[in-house]
Design a protein around this motif. Structure first.
Motif: not given
Length: 491
Positions: A362-367
């Motif tokens: 999520w640290l990749n895709e959320g950002f």
């Protein structure tokens, strides 16, 4: 990576097949013996007693979602790959030269490799015994490797590289295109075209030389150092000097239109390759890339983290996703501006600062998704708050499925590419921004990108940073938006 649009569409992330079954009882016994007494994966701590007796490296880093992915007992420093590929025969010949440092004394060690035939293996120039078990290549050097020793492994291999189909139905690995091929690695596909330590926690530099028939172009990560033709074959030599996770490595082979610009003043070297079938110019894609990188550098309060940039626009109907391959995002068709924003945001969030485990995606895709929201807000569209509200009510087409599970705790391999990781991850970031204020929020972004530049990080490190910079107790916010089951109460 980005996902397809439309109600009910599943998010696009590579979720390739897990390592296969042991082919025979002997292979099973061998694997058990090799794993006996193993600790965690790349960079794992040596045993507390500091024992120097050599023992086998582990067959995996113990990732909660991909326990057999990656390998323990060593840390890769660099890959030198020499590939030769002919599209008409679909045959790949490769030599991988891997420089690594032993993090404990090793009697043997593993590399991830799915398919392909190993013809020869050496360690420090001496023949090494090679055994195969599923997607594990087990190498036993002539003499044990002491802890702290830097060693070089060379593997010569060939065959028809595989295309994998993940649990979400998406394809990865080595994929044929209408005029060539492309290698896409998220999350496990990179092991189909070169042996290595393919967990994102072990990043390394890459030199990739690709030889193809004259008239074809071979594009890879980083900078093109040399292009040379001998007879009817052309070799393209690419160099990536910043650390890169294996899933971000790519090779795209085809009859591309190419535009390359050298460094000029503050401008980055840029290499754009476009399949002419897509009907879009390299100049148009190059302008998109330049505009977005400038905007994201300002928005994230952080300079672009790599020494070059660009894009690959291919023609691959049915693939259904784009991928943030390092320095040159891969698009399976001509992209719109929002898609370019998403994949280039990953150069900061995912490529430079890479997740420590696959549950941290999520640290990749959320950002990257929140970057889309900020772009729309900054370019005359909905505000980020309006987009958040549309996701909460379900009126945005991309919001379908976002309450299926907590974004920081995907329950399965398929969940790594699930809607909560994207949409609800972005919602968590917006709630954080509203709670701490813009000054603290963008300071958090800048600090996160600076502190972990070209490294790995996890969710706890991010939440701790948020509390330290904001001076607030954010336990409730993260419990609800990152780890809470179901749809939260109306905010």
């Amino acid at each position: 990576m980005t996902r397809p649009t439309g109600a009910g569409a599943s998010v696009r992330h590579r979720s390739g097949a897990l390592p296969g079954r042991l082919p025979a009882l002997l292979g099973g016994l061998l694997l058990l013996a090799l794993c006996a007494g193993c600790t965690g994966g790349a960079g794992a701590q040596d045993d507390v007693h500091g024992a120097t007796a050599a023992r086998p490296g582990s067959a995996g880093v113990g990732d909660a979602l991909f326990p057999r992915l990656g390998n323990g007992g060593y840390d890769v420093r660099g890959y030198r790959l020499a590939l030769d590929y002919t599209p008409t025969s679909h045959r790949l010949e490769g030599t991988a030269r891997i420089t690594a440092r032993a993090t404990r004394a090793l009697s043997s060690f593993h590399l991830d490799l799915d398919g392909l035939r190993v013809r020869k293996a050496t360690v420090n120039g001496r023949p090494a015994q090679a055994a195969r078990s599923g997607t594990e290549l087990i190498l036993t050097p002539a003499t044990a490797l002491p802890k702290g020793r830097t060693f070089t492994t060379t593997v010569v291999y060939d065959g028809e590289p595989k295309t994998l189909t993940g649990e979400d139905g998406a394809q990865e690995g080595w994929l044929r295109t209408h005029d060539g091929a492309v290698a896409l690695g998220e999350p496990t596909g990179s092991m189909t075209w070169f042996p290595g330590n393919h967990h994102p926690s072990d990043k390394a530099t890459y030199d990739i030389a690709v030889t193809v028939p004259k008239g074809y172009t071979a594009v890879s990560n980083g900078e093109l150092k040399r292009q040379e033709t001998q007879g009817d074959r052309t070799t393209f030599r690419w160099h990536t000097g910043e650390p890169m996770a294996g899933y971000l490595a790519t090779v795209a082979i085809g009859r591309f239109d190419v535009s390359a610009t050298a460094a000029h003043g503050t401008a980055l070297p840029r290499y754009v390759a476009v399949d002419p079938v897509e009907g879009v110019s390299t100049a148009h894609i190059g302008d998109q890339v330049g505009d977005v990188i400038a905007w994201e550098s300002r928005t994230f309060r952080s300079p672009y983290p790599f020494s070059s940039t660009g894009a690959i626009v291919d023609h691959l109907p049915g693939l259904g996703y784009a991928l943030e391959t390092q320095t040159k995002p891969y698009f399976d068709a001509a992209p719109d501006g929002t898609l370019v924003v998403h994949e280039l945001a990953h150069q900061w969030f995912g490529n430079s600062v890479t997740p420590r485990t696959w549950k941290d995606m999520w640290l990749n895709e959320g950002f990257a998704t929140y970057a889309e929201w900020l772009w729309e807000e900054d370019h005359g569209g909905r505000t980020a708050q309006q987009i958040f509200d549309d996701f909460y009510t379900g009126s945005d087409a991309e919001s379908d499925g976002i309450w299926a599970f907590p974004p920081a705790d995907p329950p399965s391999v398929a969940g790594v590419s699930g809607p909560p990781v994207y949409g609800r991850g972005a919602m968590a970031l917006h709630k954080l921004r509203r709670t701490v204020g813009d000054t603290a929020f963008f300071t958090i972004l800048r600090t996160w990108l600076t502190d972990h530049r070209h490294g790995n990080a996890d969710t706890k490190q991010f939440t701790d940073l948020c509390e330290r910079i904001s001076g607030k107790d954010l336990t409730r916010l993260f419990d609800v938006w990152l780890y809470g089951a179901g749809k939260p109460e109306k905010p």
